[in-house]
Design a protein around this motif. Sequence first.
Motif, PDB file in Angstrom:
ATOM      1  N   LYS A  56     160.385  17.814  32.467  1.00  0.00           N
ATOM      2  CA  LYS A  56     160.418  16.424  31.994  1.00  0.00           C
ATOM      3  C   LYS A  56     160.050  15.157  32.514  1.00  0.00           C
ATOM      4  CE  LYS A  56     161.783  18.221  28.003  1.00  0.00           C
ATOM      5  NZ  LYS A  56     160.686  18.285  26.918  1.00  0.00           N
ATOM      6  N   GLU A  59     156.174  15.533  32.533  1.00  0.00           N
ATOM      7  CA  GLU A  59     155.742  15.171  31.609  1.00  0.00           C
ATOM      8  C   GLU A  59     155.857  13.604  30.912  1.00  0.00           C
ATOM      9  OE1 GLU A  59     156.601  19.241  28.601  1.00  0.00           O
ATOM     10  OE2 GLU A  59     157.956  17.766  28.567  1.00  0.00           O
ATOM     11  N   TYR A  64     152.171  13.214  28.389  1.00  0.00           N
ATOM     12  CA  TYR A  64     152.102  14.382  27.378  1.00  0.00           C
ATOM     13  C   TYR A  64     153.037  15.770  27.772  1.00  0.00           C
ATOM     14  CZ  TYR A  64     148.350  15.638  30.723  1.00  0.00           C
ATOM     15  OH  TYR A  64     147.765  16.204  31.942  1.00  0.00           O
ATOM     16  N   HIS A  65     153.006  16.536  26.797  1.00  0.00           N
ATOM     17  CA  HIS A  65     153.874  17.628  26.864  1.00  0.00           C
ATOM     18  C   HIS A  65     152.902  18.694  27.794  1.00  0.00           C
ATOM     19  CE1 HIS A  65     157.272  16.751  24.579  1.00  0.00           C
ATOM     20  NE2 HIS A  65     156.424  16.034  23.677  1.00  0.00           N
ATOM     21  N   ASN A  68     154.997  24.287  25.111  1.00  0.00           N
ATOM     22  CA  ASN A  68     155.377  24.476  23.739  1.00  0.00           C
ATOM     23  C   ASN A  68     156.564  25.487  24.054  1.00  0.00           C
ATOM     24  OD1 ASN A  68     153.459  22.984  22.415  1.00  0.00           O
ATOM     25  ND2 ASN A  68     151.998  24.479  22.678  1.00  0.00           N
ATOM     26  N   SER A  79     158.144  30.249  26.082  1.00  0.00           N
ATOM     27  CA  SER A  79     157.529  29.166  26.295  1.00  0.00           C
ATOM     28  C   SER A  79     156.113  29.420  26.887  1.00  0.00           C
ATOM     29  CB  SER A  79     158.573  28.502  27.519  1.00  0.00           C
ATOM     30  OG  SER A  79     159.561  27.786  27.028  1.00  0.00           O
ATOM     31  N   THR A  82     151.076  24.019  27.006  1.00  0.00           N
ATOM     32  CA  THR A  82     150.085  23.768  25.990  1.00  0.00           C
ATOM     33  C   THR A  82     148.561  23.566  26.546  1.00  0.00           C
ATOM     34  OG1 THR A  82     150.325  21.364  26.987  1.00  0.00           O
ATOM     35  CG2 THR A  82     151.900  21.884  25.174  1.00  0.00           C
TER      36      THR A  82
END
Length: 116
Positions: A56, A59, A64-65, A68, A79, A82
């Motif tokens: 986290k 990110e 951005y992430h 997923n 998981s 991305t």
Amino acid sequence: MEKKIRPSLRLTMEKEERFFGPGVAELLELIEEKGSIQGACTEMGMSYSKSWKIIKRAEKELGYHLLNSHNGGSSGGKSELTERGRAFLVSYRQMEAELQQQMTELYGKYFPKETA
């Protein structure tokens, strides 16, 4: 046999503070390999909550992430990186490898007696 001196470096990314380095890269690689955060944590001996904090934070700094994630059910969670997360990781590892190569060359230039 006496061990030779060798240079070492650790590539980290930072804004105000460091947020991405070899440990985060390894975590992401293991998530991709295992298909789950839990599997990666088990492999690294890291708590699930610590891994989420690391992810986290990265990110947040990147904007951005990286993952997923799909919550578990009877079949468990999944998981994956991305597309942007995978691209960042690949670029990080390529830069790390190039820096290692350059460092080896510079070490030979500045410390020729140590490499002989």
